[in-house]
Design a protein around this motif. Structure first.
Motif, short mmCIF file in Angstrom:
data_model
loop_
_atom_site.label_atom_id
_atom_site.label_comp_id
_atom_site.label_asym_id
_atom_site.label_seq_id
_atom_site.Cartn_x
_atom_site.Cartn_y
_atom_site.Cartn_z
N LEU A 4 9.97 5.91 11.23
CA LEU A 4 9.80 6.47 9.88
C LEU A 4 10.67 5.71 8.88
CD1 LEU A 4 9.75 10.33 10.57
CD2 LEU A 4 7.83 8.76 10.40
N GLU A 5 11.88 5.37 9.33
CA GLU A 5 12.79 4.63 8.43
C GLU A 5 12.21 3.26 8.10
OE1 GLU A 5 16.90 6.58 10.03
OE2 GLU A 5 16.62 4.41 10.31
N ILE A 6 11.73 2.55 9.15
CA ILE A 6 11.19 1.19 8.94
C ILE A 6 10.09 1.22 7.87
CG2 ILE A 6 9.74 -0.61 10.04
CD1 ILE A 6 11.25 -0.06 12.65
N HIS A 7 9.25 2.25 7.93
CA HIS A 7 8.09 2.28 7.03
C HIS A 7 8.32 3.12 5.78
CE1 HIS A 7 5.62 -0.03 9.73
NE2 HIS A 7 6.02 0.72 10.73
N GLY A 8 9.53 3.59 5.62
CA GLY A 8 9.85 4.34 4.40
C GLY A 8 9.11 5.66 4.30
N VAL A 9 8.89 6.30 5.46
CA VAL A 9 8.26 7.62 5.42
C VAL A 9 9.35 8.67 5.24
CG1 VAL A 9 6.93 9.34 6.75
CG2 VAL A 9 6.37 6.90 6.94
N PRO A 10 9.33 9.41 4.12
CA PRO A 10 10.42 10.37 3.88
C PRO A 10 10.31 11.59 4.81
CG PRO A 10 8.80 10.43 2.09
CD PRO A 10 8.32 9.41 3.06
N LEU A 11 11.44 11.98 5.36
CA LEU A 11 11.42 13.20 6.20
C LEU A 11 11.41 14.45 5.32
CD1 LEU A 11 13.68 12.78 9.34
CD2 LEU A 11 11.33 13.59 9.24
N GLY A 12 12.01 14.31 4.16
CA GLY A 12 11.98 15.42 3.18
C GLY A 12 12.45 16.74 3.77
N GLY A 13 13.55 16.70 4.47
CA GLY A 13 14.11 17.95 5.00
C GLY A 13 13.47 18.41 6.30
N VAL A 57 -0.21 10.59 7.61
CA VAL A 57 -0.13 11.85 8.37
C VAL A 57 1.33 12.20 8.68
CG1 VAL A 57 -0.71 12.94 10.59
CG2 VAL A 57 -2.48 11.75 9.27
N LEU A 58 2.10 11.16 9.06
CA LEU A 58 3.51 11.41 9.35
C LEU A 58 4.27 11.87 8.10
CD1 LEU A 58 4.22 8.47 11.80
CD2 LEU A 58 4.20 10.90 12.36
N ALA A 59 3.84 11.35 6.94
CA ALA A 59 4.50 11.76 5.70
C ALA A 59 4.06 13.16 5.27
CB ALA A 59 4.16 10.76 4.58
N SER A 60 2.84 13.57 5.68
CA SER A 60 2.27 14.81 5.13
C SER A 60 2.39 16.03 6.04
CB SER A 60 0.77 14.59 4.85
OG SER A 60 0.57 13.46 4.05
N ALA A 61 2.52 15.82 7.36
CA ALA A 61 2.49 16.97 8.27
C ALA A 61 3.66 17.92 7.99
CB ALA A 61 2.57 16.47 9.72
N MET A 96 0.86 -1.20 0.00
CA MET A 96 0.00 0.00 0.00
C MET A 96 0.90 1.25 0.00
SD MET A 96 -3.42 0.60 0.24
CE MET A 96 -4.20 -0.69 1.18
N LYS A 97 0.61 2.17 -0.91
CA LYS A 97 1.47 3.34 -1.05
C LYS A 97 1.13 4.41 0.00
CE LYS A 97 2.89 6.19 -4.76
NZ LYS A 97 1.99 7.23 -5.02
N ILE A 98 2.14 5.04 0.56
CA ILE A 98 1.88 6.13 1.49
C ILE A 98 1.37 7.33 0.70
CG2 ILE A 98 2.96 7.76 3.11
CD1 ILE A 98 4.95 5.47 3.77
N GLU A 99 0.27 7.93 1.19
CA GLU A 99 -0.30 9.09 0.48
C GLU A 99 0.15 10.38 1.14
OE1 GLU A 99 -4.56 8.81 0.23
OE2 GLU A 99 -4.44 6.82 -0.68
N THR A 100 0.82 11.20 0.38
CA THR A 100 1.25 12.50 0.91
C THR A 100 0.35 13.57 0.33
OG1 THR A 100 3.47 11.63 0.80
CG2 THR A 100 3.28 13.96 1.27
N LYS A 101 -0.31 14.34 1.21
CA LYS A 101 -1.13 15.45 0.72
C LYS A 101 -1.15 16.55 1.80
CE LYS A 101 -5.26 13.19 2.32
NZ LYS A 101 -6.17 12.19 2.14
N PRO A 102 -1.34 17.80 1.40
CA PRO A 102 -1.31 18.87 2.40
C PRO A 102 -2.40 18.64 3.46
CG PRO A 102 -1.41 19.75 0.16
CD PRO A 102 -1.62 18.28 0.04
N LEU A 103 -2.03 18.83 4.72
CA LEU A 103 -3.00 18.64 5.81
C LEU A 103 -3.48 20.00 6.30
CD1 LEU A 103 -1.17 16.03 8.08
CD2 LEU A 103 -3.14 15.61 6.61
N PRO A 104 -4.75 20.12 6.69
CA PRO A 104 -5.18 21.37 7.32
C PRO A 104 -4.35 21.63 8.58
CG PRO A 104 -7.06 19.92 6.87
CD PRO A 104 -5.81 19.13 6.59
#
Ligand code: SAM
Length: 286
Positions: A51-60, A32-36, A1-9
């Motif tokens: 985050l590393e285990i699940h491949g959630v990018p910190l993206g800076g 949420v962790l990928a998008s916040a 299942m792909k992590i969905e990144t989208k802007p959060l309110p």
């Protein structure tokens, strides 16, 4: 299942994380962790590892530290960022934030400032334990950690005597014997209880029985890892040792030891191992 990144309110996102098995994270938590805009954590190293285990990018993004000792200055700093329009995901070291973990002051301050709070629910050791103990789940009372002073522990347990639901305690391995002994003194040995160790992990173990029987079996308990102790409410299927012996003596008139233990354990909702030990002793005496 792909992590969905989208802007959060903007607002505070309280994200539950696993209590052992890393795969107990929810897909929404990962999204949420990928998008916040910002992530804050009780323990930044544990959060980074998750985050590393699940491949959630910190993206800076930096992981900000926020724990019980951050004080109101720490709370106010995070609130200011959310007031500027940032979305902030908060994770405690494990399980659900605020459940015997930090996050409460942050949540309250956010509410007071009119900032939106969103729960991203998941695991908590209390609920995980409750579901495997076999104790009633219709009503329960979360106690968490008792105070460390013995007098305060005894007073707290005395106050819990008449709570009409299953009691849920968190305890460290070094105080587990002491907790059970104090529970026996304050609530009696006959209540049904359970010791849950290392839930969702490799050495998961659940022991069920009366408080007295659990104390009797402490000899071979590994005092390592994490523990939840649950205790049934007063009057709930309390069976004294004398009652078990009487029922076994009756059953042993017509049954073999093994069958008598199975029948009595089943009739009283007790662990078979516990009843079998008593039946064995009685069988030897016959
Ligand atoms: N926030 C967490 C939650 O939602 O359950 C609780 C954090 S509290 C600091 C840590 C305590 O939770 C441990 O000392 C233990 O009592 C309990 N706990 C956490 N993980 C556990 C596990 N895998 N098995 C048993 N108990 C656990």
């Amino acid at each position: 299942m792909k992590i969905e990144t989208k802007p959060l309110p903007p607002g505070l996102y309280l994200v539950s994380t696993p209590i052992g098995s890393a795969r107990d994270i929810t897909l929404r938590a990962l999204d949420v962790l990928a998008s916040a805009d910002l992530i804050a954590a009780e323990d930044t190293r544990t959060a980074r590892k998750l985050l590393e285990i699940h491949g959630v990018p910190l993206g800076g993004r930096q992981i900000l530290s926020h724990h019980d000792h951050s004080g109101m200055a720490g709370v106010n700093g995070l609130v200011a960022l959310m007031r500027e329009g940032k979305s902030l995901a908060y994770v405690s070291e494990a399980g659900t934030p605020m459940i015997a973990d930090p996050g409460f002051e942050l949540g309250r301050a956010a509410i007071a400032e009119g900032i939106a709070i969103t729960a991203v629910p998941g695991v908590s050791a209390a609920i995980t334990a409750l579901t495997v103990t076999g104790l009633p789940t219709d009503q329960f009372h979360f106690v968490g950690f008792l105070p460390t002073s013995q007098a305060q522990r005894q007073a707290a347990i005395a106050d819990l005597r008449d709570v009409p639901g299953t009691l849920v305690f968190y305890e460290s391995p070094k105080r587990i014997d002491e907790l059970l002994n104090t529970l026996a003194e304050g609530l009696g040995q006959g209540r049904q209880a359970a010791i849950c160790r290392e839930l969702t992990k490799k050495f998961e173990e659940v022991r069920r029985g009366t408080i007295g029987a659990l104390i009797g079996g402490l000899e071979d308990l590994t005092r390592k890892g994490e523990f939840v102790v649950c205790v049934g409410k007063a009057g709930e299927a309390e069976v004294s040792e004398a009652e078990i012996i009487a029922a076994l003596e009756d059953a042993l008139k017509t049954m073999r030891v093994k069958d008598a233990a199975t029948a009595v354990a089943g009739a009283h909702g007790l662990p078979r191992r516990q009843v079998y030990q008593i039946a064995l002793e009685l069988g030897k005496k016959r």
